[in-house]
Write a protein that holds these residues in place. Structure first.
Motif, mmCIF file in Angstrom:
data_model
loop_
_atom_site.group_PDB
_atom_site.id
_atom_site.type_symbol
_atom_site.label_atom_id
_atom_site.label_comp_id
_atom_site.label_asym_id
_atom_site.label_seq_id
_atom_site.Cartn_x
_atom_site.Cartn_y
_atom_site.Cartn_z
ATOM 1 N N GLY A 148 0.778 -1.232 0.000
ATOM 2 C CA GLY A 148 0.000 0.000 0.000
ATOM 3 C C GLY A 148 0.808 1.280 0.000
ATOM 4 O O GLY A 148 0.251 2.366 -0.075
ATOM 5 N N ASP B 34 -8.506 -11.952 -0.424
ATOM 6 C CA ASP B 34 -8.387 -10.675 0.258
ATOM 7 C C ASP B 34 -8.368 -10.941 1.753
ATOM 8 O O ASP B 34 -9.239 -11.631 2.284
ATOM 9 C CB ASP B 34 -9.565 -9.757 -0.084
ATOM 10 C CG ASP B 34 -9.426 -9.141 -1.463
ATOM 11 O OD1 ASP B 34 -8.298 -9.125 -1.997
ATOM 12 O OD2 ASP B 34 -10.443 -8.688 -2.008
ATOM 13 N N ARG C 105 -16.355 -1.393 3.671
ATOM 14 C CA ARG C 105 -17.034 -0.896 2.468
ATOM 15 C C ARG C 105 -18.448 -1.475 2.362
ATOM 16 O O ARG C 105 -19.399 -0.763 2.064
ATOM 17 C CB ARG C 105 -16.217 -1.204 1.225
ATOM 18 C CG ARG C 105 -15.033 -0.276 1.052
ATOM 19 C CD ARG C 105 -14.291 -0.523 -0.269
ATOM 20 N NE ARG C 105 -13.303 0.486 -0.499
ATOM 21 C CZ ARG C 105 -12.085 0.498 0.034
ATOM 22 N NH1 ARG C 105 -11.728 -0.461 0.860
ATOM 23 N NH2 ARG C 105 -11.229 1.466 -0.235
ATOM 24 N N TRP D 48 -9.510 5.986 4.043
ATOM 25 C CA TRP D 48 -9.568 4.825 3.154
ATOM 26 C C TRP D 48 -8.185 4.423 2.667
ATOM 27 O O TRP D 48 -7.896 3.230 2.512
ATOM 28 C CB TRP D 48 -10.500 5.079 1.978
ATOM 29 C CG TRP D 48 -11.933 4.970 2.365
ATOM 30 C CD1 TRP D 48 -12.857 5.967 2.417
ATOM 31 C CD2 TRP D 48 -12.618 3.782 2.785
ATOM 32 N NE1 TRP D 48 -14.065 5.486 2.841
ATOM 33 C CE2 TRP D 48 -13.954 4.146 3.073
ATOM 34 C CE3 TRP D 48 -12.242 2.460 2.958
ATOM 35 C CZ2 TRP D 48 -14.904 3.215 3.498
ATOM 36 C CZ3 TRP D 48 -13.192 1.542 3.393
ATOM 37 C CH2 TRP D 48 -14.499 1.929 3.646
ATOM 38 N N TYR E 294 -6.713 2.418 5.447
ATOM 39 C CA TYR E 294 -7.312 1.084 5.483
ATOM 40 C C TYR E 294 -6.743 0.206 4.358
ATOM 41 O O TYR E 294 -6.375 -0.949 4.589
ATOM 42 C CB TYR E 294 -8.834 1.184 5.364
ATOM 43 C CG TYR E 294 -9.499 -0.166 5.259
ATOM 44 C CD1 TYR E 294 -9.662 -0.963 6.382
ATOM 45 C CD2 TYR E 294 -9.944 -0.641 4.032
ATOM 46 C CE1 TYR E 294 -10.256 -2.210 6.286
ATOM 47 C CE2 TYR E 294 -10.540 -1.892 3.932
ATOM 48 C CZ TYR E 294 -10.685 -2.672 5.053
ATOM 49 O OH TYR E 294 -11.268 -3.908 4.948
ATOM 50 N N ASP E 295 -6.647 0.759 3.145
ATOM 51 C CA ASP E 295 -6.101 0.003 2.017
ATOM 52 C C ASP E 295 -4.664 -0.430 2.281
ATOM 53 O O ASP E 295 -4.253 -1.524 1.903
ATOM 54 C CB ASP E 295 -6.183 0.815 0.729
ATOM 55 C CG ASP E 295 -7.616 0.994 0.237
ATOM 56 O OD1 ASP E 295 -8.502 0.230 0.680
ATOM 57 O OD2 ASP E 295 -7.849 1.910 -0.576
ATOM 58 N N ARG E 296 -3.888 0.424 2.940
ATOM 59 C CA ARG E 296 -2.509 0.066 3.281
ATOM 60 C C ARG E 296 -2.501 -1.108 4.254
ATOM 61 O O ARG E 296 -1.709 -2.033 4.122
ATOM 62 C CB ARG E 296 -1.777 1.264 3.867
ATOM 63 C CG ARG E 296 -0.347 0.900 4.297
ATOM 64 C CD ARG E 296 0.489 2.096 4.622
ATOM 65 N NE ARG E 296 0.827 2.716 3.358
ATOM 66 C CZ ARG E 296 0.979 4.017 3.181
ATOM 67 N NH1 ARG E 296 0.845 4.833 4.189
ATOM 68 N NH2 ARG E 296 1.281 4.506 2.008
ATOM 69 N N VAL F 26 -4.768 -3.458 4.557
ATOM 70 C CA VAL F 26 -5.153 -4.646 3.800
ATOM 71 C C VAL F 26 -3.979 -5.132 2.958
ATOM 72 O O VAL F 26 -3.673 -6.333 2.912
ATOM 73 C CB VAL F 26 -6.383 -4.370 2.907
ATOM 74 C CG1 VAL F 26 -6.649 -5.518 1.954
ATOM 75 C CG2 VAL F 26 -7.617 -4.105 3.781
ATOM 76 N N SER F 27 -3.287 -4.223 2.299
ATOM 77 C CA SER F 27 -2.135 -4.602 1.461
ATOM 78 C C SER F 27 -1.028 -5.223 2.294
ATOM 79 O O SER F 27 -0.394 -6.190 1.866
ATOM 80 C CB SER F 27 -1.610 -3.372 0.709
ATOM 81 O OG SER F 27 -2.552 -2.924 -0.209
#
Length: 180
Positions: A50, A80, A104, A165, A168-170, A172-173
């Protein structure tokens, strides 16, 4: 500096680290950068960790954090990952504190004007926040009145975070990178 057609006539700028004109300093920089790379922003977040910081080489870009080649996709076999977060949603003059492993999807069913912040955590952290801000809780709900203590907590979570967001994406990555 001497070129094939004779010495360079350009003057050396005061304070230059080498006895070279600006043009030749830039040529020397480009010569070295082809092997050591140049730190720059990636065109988008790294799909593995991310990060937006990368190293640019003539052959392409890599992530400066995990060294994943930008543009390469992670293995398709990886699902995921689940990242549990406590979320803070703003709606009118209220703030909802909840938890989800898939915010989401969860937010699609919740009224909200703004995603205020995320923090890593599951129901245990959520319950701790509910107790922490209990004086301002609307009975029987996960909604709280806006007050200074809660706003200060959200501001602390948002410190250095322009977009919740992206944070959050970081997460998850990074979880995806740990799985691979």
């Amino acid at each position: 500096m001497r070129l094939d057609d004779g010495p360079c006539a350009a003057s050396v700028e005061p304070g230059a680290p080498l006895d070279l004109c600006t043009r030749h300093l830039l040529e020397a920089y480009d010569w070295v950068a082809r092997d050591v790379g140049v730190t720059d922003l990636l065109p988008g977040p790294c799909l593995v960790c991310g990060s937006r910081v990368g190293i640019v080489y003539p052959s392409g870009r890599i992530c400066a954090i995990c060294e994943w080649r930008f543009g390469d996709a992670p293995d398709d076999g990886l699902a995921d990952p689940r990242v549990d977060v406590v979320y803070y949603l703003g709606y009118r003059d209220q703030i909802k504190i909840g938890t989800s492993g898939n915010p989401r999807v969860r937010f699609a069913s919740l009224p909200h004007d703004e995603v205020l912040a995320f923090e890593l955590g599951d129901r245990t952290v959520e319950q701790r926040r509910h107790a922490q801000f209990a004086r301002h809780r609307f009975a029987g709900t996960e909604w709280f009145g806006v007050h200074d203590e809660l706003l200060a907590h959200i501001a602390e979570l948002r410190l250095g975070i322009a977009d919740p967001w992206a944070q959050y994406d970081r997460w998850v990555s990074r979880r995806l990178a740990a799985q691979s």
